[in-house]
Write a protein that holds these residues in place. Structure first.
Motif, PDB file in Angstrom:
ATOM      1  N   ALA A   1      18.384  61.845  71.277  1.00 51.23           N
ATOM      2  CA  ALA A   1      18.069  60.774  72.245  1.00 51.23           C
ATOM      3  C   ALA A   1      19.299  60.245  72.989  1.00 51.23           C
ATOM      4  CB  ALA A   1      17.314  59.618  71.578  1.00 51.23           C
ATOM      5  N   TYR A   2      20.445  60.896  72.871  1.00 50.41           N
ATOM      6  CA  TYR A   2      21.631  60.432  73.619  1.00 50.41           C
ATOM      7  C   TYR A   2      21.401  60.685  75.117  1.00 50.41           C
ATOM      8  CZ  TYR A   2      26.452  59.505  74.892  1.00 50.41           C
ATOM      9  OH  TYR A   2      27.583  58.973  75.471  1.00 50.41           O
ATOM     10  N   PRO A   3      21.676  59.672  75.971  1.00 49.10           N
ATOM     11  CA  PRO A   3      21.379  59.814  77.413  1.00 49.10           C
ATOM     12  C   PRO A   3      22.384  60.705  78.148  1.00 49.10           C
ATOM     13  CG  PRO A   3      22.384  57.687  76.977  1.00 49.10           C
ATOM     14  CD  PRO A   3      22.209  58.347  75.629  1.00 49.10           C
ATOM     15  N   VAL A   4      22.304  62.007  77.892  1.00 49.19           N
ATOM     16  CA  VAL A   4      23.245  62.973  78.462  1.00 49.19           C
ATOM     17  C   VAL A   4      23.207  62.954  79.991  1.00 49.19           C
ATOM     18  CG1 VAL A   4      23.794  65.435  78.654  1.00 49.19           C
ATOM     19  CG2 VAL A   4      23.147  64.478  76.431  1.00 49.19           C
ATOM     20  N   SER A   5      21.989  63.071  80.545  1.00 45.57           N
ATOM     21  CA  SER A   5      21.869  63.122  82.011  1.00 45.57           C
ATOM     22  C   SER A   5      22.348  61.832  82.654  1.00 45.57           C
ATOM     23  CB  SER A   5      20.419  63.400  82.430  1.00 45.57           C
ATOM     24  OG  SER A   5      20.051  64.696  82.034  1.00 45.57           O
ATOM     25  N   ALA A   6      21.960  60.703  82.082  1.00 52.56           N
ATOM     26  CA  ALA A   6      22.336  59.409  82.662  1.00 52.56           C
ATOM     27  C   ALA A   6      23.859  59.254  82.661  1.00 52.56           C
ATOM     28  CB  ALA A   6      21.685  58.271  81.876  1.00 52.56           C
ATOM     29  N   ARG A   7      24.489  59.683  81.582  1.00 55.15           N
ATOM     30  CA  ARG A   7      25.945  59.553  81.496  1.00 55.15           C
ATOM     31  C   ARG A   7      26.646  60.410  82.562  1.00 55.15           C
ATOM     32  NH1 ARG A   7      30.278  59.687  76.557  1.00 55.15           N
ATOM     33  NH2 ARG A   7      32.016  60.333  77.877  1.00 55.15           N
ATOM     34  N   LEU A   8      26.195  61.649  82.709  1.00 52.31           N
ATOM     35  CA  LEU A   8      26.842  62.539  83.681  1.00 52.31           C
ATOM     36  C   LEU A   8      26.530  62.110  85.119  1.00 52.31           C
ATOM     37  CD1 LEU A   8      26.305  65.980  81.902  1.00 52.31           C
ATOM     38  CD2 LEU A   8      28.429  64.681  82.079  1.00 52.31           C
ATOM     39  N   ARG A   9      25.336  61.556  85.340  1.00 50.08           N
ATOM     40  CA  ARG A   9      24.977  61.053  86.669  1.00 50.08           C
ATOM     41  C   ARG A   9      25.922  59.919  87.051  1.00 50.08           C
ATOM     42  NH1 ARG A   9      19.990  58.742  85.815  1.00 50.08           N
ATOM     43  NH2 ARG A   9      19.261  60.790  85.209  1.00 50.08           N
ATOM     44  N   GLU A  10      26.190  59.066  86.078  1.00 55.13           N
ATOM     45  CA  GLU A  10      27.134  57.958  86.273  1.00 55.13           C
ATOM     46  C   GLU A  10      28.536  58.490  86.571  1.00 55.13           C
ATOM     47  OE1 GLU A  10      26.293  54.687  85.906  1.00 55.13           O
ATOM     48  OE2 GLU A  10      28.359  53.982  86.279  1.00 55.13           O
ATOM     49  N   ALA A  11      28.931  59.527  85.828  1.00 57.81           N
ATOM     50  CA  ALA A  11      30.298  60.048  85.964  1.00 57.81           C
ATOM     51  C   ALA A  11      30.512  60.761  87.299  1.00 57.81           C
ATOM     52  CB  ALA A  11      30.618  60.982  84.807  1.00 57.81           C
ATOM     53  N   PHE A  12      29.493  61.498  87.764  1.00 59.77           N
ATOM     54  CA  PHE A  12      29.699  62.344  88.946  1.00 59.77           C
ATOM     55  C   PHE A  12      28.925  61.878  90.178  1.00 59.77           C
ATOM     56  CE2 PHE A  12      30.891  65.109  85.397  1.00 59.77           C
ATOM     57  CZ  PHE A  12      32.151  65.513  85.825  1.00 59.77           C
ATOM     58  N   GLY A  13      28.052  60.879  90.018  1.00 61.35           N
ATOM     59  CA  GLY A  13      27.350  60.312  91.162  1.00 61.35           C
ATOM     60  C   GLY A  13      26.402  61.267  91.851  1.00 61.35           C
ATOM     61  N   CYS A  14      25.761  62.136  91.081  1.00 68.51           N
ATOM     62  CA  CYS A  14      24.799  63.069  91.677  1.00 68.51           C
ATOM     63  C   CYS A  14      23.723  63.406  90.634  1.00 68.51           C
ATOM     64  CB  CYS A  14      25.517  64.331  92.164  1.00 68.51           C
ATOM     65  SG  CYS A  14      26.348  65.231  90.855  1.00 68.51           S
ATOM     66  N   PRO A  15      22.622  64.061  91.062  1.00 68.02           N
ATOM     67  CA  PRO A  15      21.559  64.396  90.109  1.00 68.02           C
ATOM     68  C   PRO A  15      22.075  65.332  89.006  1.00 68.02           C
ATOM     69  CG  PRO A  15      20.826  64.780  92.371  1.00 68.02           C
ATOM     70  CD  PRO A  15      22.289  64.473  92.427  1.00 68.02           C
ATOM     71  N   VAL A  16      21.469  65.213  87.824  1.00 67.40           N
ATOM     72  CA  VAL A  16      21.864  66.038  86.679  1.00 67.40           C
ATOM     73  C   VAL A  16      20.640  66.770  86.146  1.00 67.40           C
ATOM     74  CG1 VAL A  16      22.777  65.994  84.323  1.00 67.40           C
ATOM     75  CG2 VAL A  16      23.737  64.459  86.057  1.00 67.40           C
ATOM     76  N   VAL A  17      20.808  68.044  85.880  1.00 67.41           N
ATOM     77  CA  VAL A  17      19.735  68.835  85.269  1.00 67.41           C
ATOM     78  C   VAL A  17      20.183  69.179  83.855  1.00 67.41           C
ATOM     79  CG1 VAL A  17      18.342  70.932  85.429  1.00 67.41           C
ATOM     80  CG2 VAL A  17      19.190  69.845  87.529  1.00 67.41           C
ATOM     81  N   LEU A  18      19.371  68.792  82.867  1.00 68.05           N
ATOM     82  CA  LEU A  18      19.666  69.116  81.470  1.00 68.05           C
ATOM     83  C   LEU A  18      18.685  70.195  81.013  1.00 68.05           C
ATOM     84  CD1 LEU A  18      20.998  68.555  78.660  1.00 68.05           C
ATOM     85  CD2 LEU A  18      19.261  66.783  78.332  1.00 68.05           C
ATOM     86  N   GLU A  19      19.220  71.246  80.422  1.00 70.59           N
ATOM     87  CA  GLU A  19      18.360  72.368  80.017  1.00 70.59           C
ATOM     88  C   GLU A  19      18.852  72.912  78.677  1.00 70.59           C
ATOM     89  OE1 GLU A  19      15.658  74.023  79.596  1.00 70.59           O
ATOM     90  OE2 GLU A  19      15.226  73.909  81.753  1.00 70.59           O
ATOM     91  N   ASN A  20      17.968  73.582  77.972  1.00 71.52           N
ATOM     92  CA  ASN A  20      18.337  74.265  76.736  1.00 71.52           C
ATOM     93  C   ASN A  20      19.156  75.520  77.074  1.00 71.52           C
ATOM     94  OD1 ASN A  20      17.103  76.829  75.139  1.00 71.52           O
ATOM     95  ND2 ASN A  20      17.680  75.189  73.753  1.00 71.52           N
ATOM     96  N   ASP A  21      20.130  75.844  76.239  1.00 69.02           N
ATOM     97  CA  ASP A  21      21.045  76.943  76.582  1.00 69.02           C
ATOM     98  C   ASP A  21      20.353  78.310  76.676  1.00 69.02           C
ATOM     99  OD1 ASP A  21      20.644  77.128  73.808  1.00 69.02           O
ATOM    100  OD2 ASP A  21      22.653  77.910  73.427  1.00 69.02           O
ATOM    101  N   VAL A  22      19.375  78.546  75.831  1.00 70.33           N
ATOM    102  CA  VAL A  22      18.708  79.857  75.890  1.00 70.33           C
ATOM    103  C   VAL A  22      17.794  79.934  77.119  1.00 70.33           C
ATOM    104  CG1 VAL A  22      17.405  81.599  74.631  1.00 70.33           C
ATOM    105  CG2 VAL A  22      18.806  79.967  73.371  1.00 70.33           C
TER     106      VAL A  22
END
Ligand SMILES: [Zn+2]
Length: 424
Positions: A189-210
């Motif tokens: 439940a860590y907000p990965v996308s929200a954190r990166l959106r904040e850091a880079f100021g653009c949309p973030v896509v989170l996906e499983n590696d496989v």
């Protein structure tokens, strides 16, 4: 650095054009087809987009005027007529930042909208250090790569338009969070996308590696090789499924393809990180084999590559169990192609050969007569390829393309601030 062109051109999907046809959808369709490299002139775009010649022509002129497309020389036309203008995405249209994170390291890269890899590095890290430490490393390294790409490759400021991150565990792409990832303590439940959106100021896509690997592979091989099932045999075992239409099948909650924790006939009662016993991942992954042999995964790769009898036997046994699972999946989904990837297939053909023999023996002819069962064509770059596809498709989507076109560009650039309207 990557070799100059490590990846083949990747097909990008265009949004469906039936029904409502507003200019955002038309512009998105044209831009994605050009970014795909499949249609690079107005004449190519008409059949590829399934749109009227005037509609395509207007959209191309609009994208040229607003600086997202540029003319890139000419190409000869078949038969009569003058050479056609060759279209390309502008290198100034935006960058996409990519992080394909594995258990022990991440491939990080910056690409432009025409799929050119501008910068790439592999950063060692350990996902068990938790999200704060790992994401801080990724943010720092990606920002540095982006800076370098701008300085060396684009000579000036180009905005990051999207970030794509793949993680080695189940994720909820809509919420942008990992969901009880077995090998990633502290990430639930860590907000990965929200954190990166904040850091880079653009949309973030989170996906499983496989899933990223499956998509990358599917878009690099001919389109008739879908549905495609990707099975990764590494530290763990995971699967990803690309539909006949060329898109990822996520299932209801994003758990589709998470095949590491199913049990197959004949598997011993080994305890698994998930809390169950006898999971395929606990008995047949590279991690499981190396634990049994008392070596590391890279030592196992060396042993297998060298033809060590004990290691070869262990891999053959694992291949038998994985083959049982793949045969079941082949019956259920009737894929055109099954791709086996991960650290063990990189080392030798033994795993692939073992899986293949079981699948052809177990599965019925209708499901296997056209089945291609092969090693990954992109190897360790399959995940980055999938991330490139998701990132560029996102930036050039009907929802996002207005942001790119409407943005205030550097002085003198012809991109206007005109909002996207609806076709009359
Ligand atoms: Zn398990």
């Amino acid at each position: 650095m990557l070799p100059s062109s490590p990846l083949p051109p990747l097909r990008l999907a265009a949004p469906p054009v039936s029904g409502r046809l507003d200019s955002a959808i038309t512009l998105s369709t044209v831009a994605r087809l050009v970014a795909s490299g499949t249609a690079v002139s107005k004449a190519d775009l008409v059949p590829a987009a399934g749109l009227a010649r005037t509609t395509v022509s207007t959209a191309v002129d609009d994208l040229l005027a607003r600086g997202l497309l540029r003319l890139d020389g000419t190409r000869p036309t078949v038969g009569r007529g003058r050479p056609a203008d060759r279209l390309a995405l502008s290198p100034r249209g935006g960058h996409v930042l990519l992080a394909d994170v594995g258990a022990r390291g991440a491939h990080l890269a910056v690409v432009d909208l025409s799929q050119r890899v501008l910068a790439h590095t592999h950063a060692p890290l350990d996902v068990t250090d938790g999200p704060d430490a790992v994401l801080a490393t990724i943010e720092t390294r990606l920002a540095a790569l982006h800076h370098r790409a701008k300085q060396e490759r684009t000579a000036g400021d180009v905005l990051a338009r999207a970030v794509v991150i793949g993680l080695p565990g189940p994720v909820d792409g809509h919420l942008g969070v990992p969901v009880r990832p077995p090998i990633m303590p502290g990430w639930h439940a860590y907000p990965v996308s929200a954190r990166l959106r904040e850091a880079f100021g653009c949309p973030v896509v989170l996906e499983n590696d496989v899933n990223l690997r499956a998509l990358g592979e599917a878009r690099a091989v001919p389109a008739d090789q879908a549905p495609l099932l990707f099975v990764k045999v590494g530290t763990g075992i995971g699967g990803g499924l690309v539909t006949r239409e060329g898109v990822l099948h996520h299932g209801a909650d994003g758990a589709a393809g998470d095949i590491g924790h199913v049990r197959v006939r004949g598997a011993p009662d080994e305890a698994c990180v998930c809390g169950n016993v006898g999971c395929i991942e606990a008995v047949a992954s590279a991690g499981a084999i190396s634990r049994r042999l008392g070596c590391t995964i890279s030592e196992l790769q060396t042993l297998v590559a060298r033809g060590d009898a004990g290691a070869q036997n262990a891999v053959r046994e694992a291949a038998g169990l994985i083959g049982e699972l793949v045969a079941t999946l082949v019956h259920f989904y009737n894929p055109a192609r099954v791709t086996i990837g991960g650290s063990l297939t990189a080392a030798s053909d033994a795993l692939l050969a073992g899986v293949r023999s079981v699948v052809y023996q177990r599965a019925l002819p209708l499901a296997t007569r056209n089945l291609v069962l092969a090693a990954s064509t992109l190897g360790e770059y399959a995940g980055l390829a999938g991330a490139i596809v998701l990132g560029i498709e996102r930036v050039l989507s009907a929802e996002e393309i207005g942001t790119v076109l409407g943005a205030d560009r550097s002085p003198g650039a012809p991109l206007g601030a005109r909002a996207l309207g609806t076709c009359p």
